[in-house]
Design an enzyme around this catalytic site. Structure first.
Site, PDB file in Angstrom:
ATOM      1  N   TRP A  20      31.660  42.540  36.711  1.00  0.00           N
ATOM      2  CA  TRP A  20      30.290  42.295  37.144  1.00  0.00           C
ATOM      3  C   TRP A  20      30.257  41.724  38.561  1.00  0.00           C
ATOM      4  O   TRP A  20      30.992  40.795  38.883  1.00  0.00           O
ATOM      5  CB  TRP A  20      29.630  41.312  36.171  1.00  0.00           C
ATOM      6  CG  TRP A  20      28.217  40.952  36.508  1.00  0.00           C
ATOM      7  CD1 TRP A  20      27.106  41.709  36.294  1.00  0.00           C
ATOM      8  CD2 TRP A  20      27.758  39.737  37.113  1.00  0.00           C
ATOM      9  NE1 TRP A  20      25.987  41.035  36.728  1.00  0.00           N
ATOM     10  CE2 TRP A  20      26.364  39.824  37.231  1.00  0.00           C
ATOM     11  CE3 TRP A  20      28.410  38.581  37.568  1.00  0.00           C
ATOM     12  CZ2 TRP A  20      25.596  38.804  37.786  1.00  0.00           C
ATOM     13  CZ3 TRP A  20      27.649  37.566  38.118  1.00  0.00           C
ATOM     14  CH2 TRP A  20      26.258  37.675  38.221  1.00  0.00           C
ATOM     15  N   SER A  81      37.016  42.790  32.615  1.00  0.00           N
ATOM     16  CA  SER A  81      35.755  42.148  32.255  1.00  0.00           C
ATOM     17  C   SER A  81      34.701  43.200  31.892  1.00  0.00           C
ATOM     18  O   SER A  81      34.898  43.981  30.962  1.00  0.00           O
ATOM     19  CB  SER A  81      35.304  41.232  33.403  1.00  0.00           C
ATOM     20  OG  SER A  81      34.327  40.317  32.964  1.00  0.00           O
ATOM     21  N   LEU A  82      33.592  43.271  32.620  1.00  0.00           N
ATOM     22  CA  LEU A  82      32.588  44.311  32.360  1.00  0.00           C
ATOM     23  C   LEU A  82      33.205  45.703  32.441  1.00  0.00           C
ATOM     24  O   LEU A  82      32.810  46.625  31.713  1.00  0.00           O
ATOM     25  CB  LEU A  82      31.442  44.186  33.366  1.00  0.00           C
ATOM     26  CG  LEU A  82      30.365  45.271  33.334  1.00  0.00           C
ATOM     27  CD1 LEU A  82      29.613  45.244  32.011  1.00  0.00           C
ATOM     28  CD2 LEU A  82      29.385  45.105  34.493  1.00  0.00           C
ATOM     29  N   PHE A 142      29.860  32.006  39.903  1.00  0.00           N
ATOM     30  CA  PHE A 142      30.559  32.917  38.997  1.00  0.00           C
ATOM     31  C   PHE A 142      32.016  33.093  39.422  1.00  0.00           C
ATOM     32  O   PHE A 142      32.924  33.121  38.588  1.00  0.00           O
ATOM     33  CB  PHE A 142      29.832  34.263  38.970  1.00  0.00           C
ATOM     34  CG  PHE A 142      30.445  35.261  38.025  1.00  0.00           C
ATOM     35  CD1 PHE A 142      30.364  35.071  36.664  1.00  0.00           C
ATOM     36  CD2 PHE A 142      31.079  36.391  38.506  1.00  0.00           C
ATOM     37  CE1 PHE A 142      30.914  35.987  35.779  1.00  0.00           C
ATOM     38  CE2 PHE A 142      31.638  37.314  37.636  1.00  0.00           C
ATOM     39  CZ  PHE A 142      31.553  37.107  36.264  1.00  0.00           C
ATOM     40  N   GLN A 146      35.751  32.123  37.360  1.00  0.00           N
ATOM     41  CA  GLN A 146      36.800  33.086  37.080  1.00  0.00           C
ATOM     42  C   GLN A 146      38.202  32.539  37.347  1.00  0.00           C
ATOM     43  O   GLN A 146      39.187  33.075  36.829  1.00  0.00           O
ATOM     44  CB  GLN A 146      36.581  34.360  37.904  1.00  0.00           C
ATOM     45  CG  GLN A 146      35.308  35.084  37.500  1.00  0.00           C
ATOM     46  CD  GLN A 146      35.196  36.446  38.143  1.00  0.00           C
ATOM     47  OE1 GLN A 146      36.154  37.182  38.198  1.00  0.00           O
ATOM     48  NE2 GLN A 146      34.015  36.783  38.624  1.00  0.00           N
ATOM     49  N   ASP A 206      41.051  31.249  30.429  1.00  0.00           N
ATOM     50  CA  ASP A 206      39.835  32.002  30.758  1.00  0.00           C
ATOM     51  C   ASP A 206      38.625  31.304  30.137  1.00  0.00           C
ATOM     52  O   ASP A 206      38.561  31.114  28.920  1.00  0.00           O
ATOM     53  CB  ASP A 206      39.964  33.429  30.218  1.00  0.00           C
ATOM     54  CG  ASP A 206      38.908  34.376  30.771  1.00  0.00           C
ATOM     55  OD1 ASP A 206      37.837  33.900  31.202  1.00  0.00           O
ATOM     56  OD2 ASP A 206      39.154  35.589  30.765  1.00  0.00           O
ATOM     57  N   HIS A 234      40.432  34.139  34.410  1.00  0.00           N
ATOM     58  CA  HIS A 234      39.703  35.403  34.241  1.00  0.00           C
ATOM     59  C   HIS A 234      40.115  36.478  35.243  1.00  0.00           C
ATOM     60  O   HIS A 234      39.700  37.619  35.104  1.00  0.00           O
ATOM     61  CB  HIS A 234      38.196  35.136  34.357  1.00  0.00           C
ATOM     62  CG  HIS A 234      37.336  36.259  33.867  1.00  0.00           C
ATOM     63  ND1 HIS A 234      37.362  36.698  32.556  1.00  0.00           N
ATOM     64  CD2 HIS A 234      36.433  37.034  34.512  1.00  0.00           C
ATOM     65  CE1 HIS A 234      36.505  37.694  32.416  1.00  0.00           C
ATOM     66  NE2 HIS A 234      35.931  37.924  33.584  1.00  0.00           N
TER      67      HIS A 234
END
Length: 253
Positions: A20, A81-82, A142, A146, A206, A234
């Site tokens: 993302w 991730s996404l 964000f 991570q 994470d 992450h």
């Protein structure tokens, strides 16, 4: 829709799908290391990076764009991730294009359920609310999540910020649609039915995807290979390049 694709190396074709709000620049260094083993296709998702035009950011539309853009052949899909959700949806919609899947710090159902580990829904709702107030600050927050808790946080943060600033940030409506996807999509039924090789790699630090997703995935589909990277968060392609490369090559080969 034309997608920006960077191609490296020769050999078995492998597609890298970022997470993302990100783009190819975030893991280009790792793509070049993978290129010693594979023909790597590093893709900017619609509305991200240099793939700027996008009216609707949804899993079916993303997968249609990827199917149109990439040469017609089966690939190993590495989804971060996404991007892991995108890879799973590709296997569901275009199974002839998917040879194997590697889920990296990803979750087929990102929001926690009574029977499934994940992130709490208010966290994603907070991101959505903050995006409407200050998009850039929200993205930086964000980024910090991570790599949170890592010893080399400052160096990794500098690397991530430089990569993100290579291009303009996605439009706010694209980011909102991406958060809606993370909040609402549940791809567990697809994974339960998959027969293709699949691996999942997690970081034990994470804060977005708990390591307990690994055992849950193996209950869902016992054929899935699960690995956990020690002291990784992450974005292990930044902090644990060599270990991650070894896990991927061992699985694929």
């Amino acid at each position: 829709m034309t997608l920006h694709v960077e191609t490296y190396g020769q050999g078995l074709p492998l597609v890298m799908v970022h997470g993302w709000a990100m783009h190819t620049g975030i893991w280009r260094s790792f793509a070049r290391r993978l290129a010693a083993h594979y023909r790597v296709y590093c893709v900017d998702l619609p509305g991200h990076g240099l793939s700027r035009h996008c009216e609707q950011f949804s899993l079916p539309r993303i997968c249609e764009s990827l199917a149109q853009q990439l040469p017609k052949q089966p690939y190993v899909w590495l989804g971060w991730s996404l991007g892991g959700m995108v890879s799973v949806e590709m296997a569901r919609l275009f199974p002839d294009r998917v040879q194997a899947i590697v889920l990296l710090a990803s979750n087929p159902c990102f929001v926690v359920k009574t029977d499934w580990p994940g992130i709490k829904e208010p966290v994603l709702e907070s991101f959505a609310e903050q995006l409407s107030l200050d998009c850039q600050a929200t993205l930086l927050r964000f980024l910090s999540l991570q790599i949170n808790g890592l010893e080399n946080f400052k160096a990794l943060s500098k690397t991530m910020k430089a990569a993100v600033k290579e291009t303009d940030s996605p439009e706010p409506y694209i980011l909102q649609q991406g958060l809606t996807m993370l909040k609402n999509e549940d791809l567990r039924p697809a994974i339960r039915d998959f027969k293709m090789p699949m691996a999942a790699i997690f970081g034990d630090r994470d804060s977005l995807v708990p390591v307990s997703v690994g055992p849950a995935l193996q209950v869902l589909n016992p054929s899935i290979t699960v690995n956990v990277l020690n002291k990784a968060a992450h974005a292990p392609f930044l902090s644990h390049e060599t270990d991650l490369l070894e896990l991927i090559t061992d699985f694929v080969n």
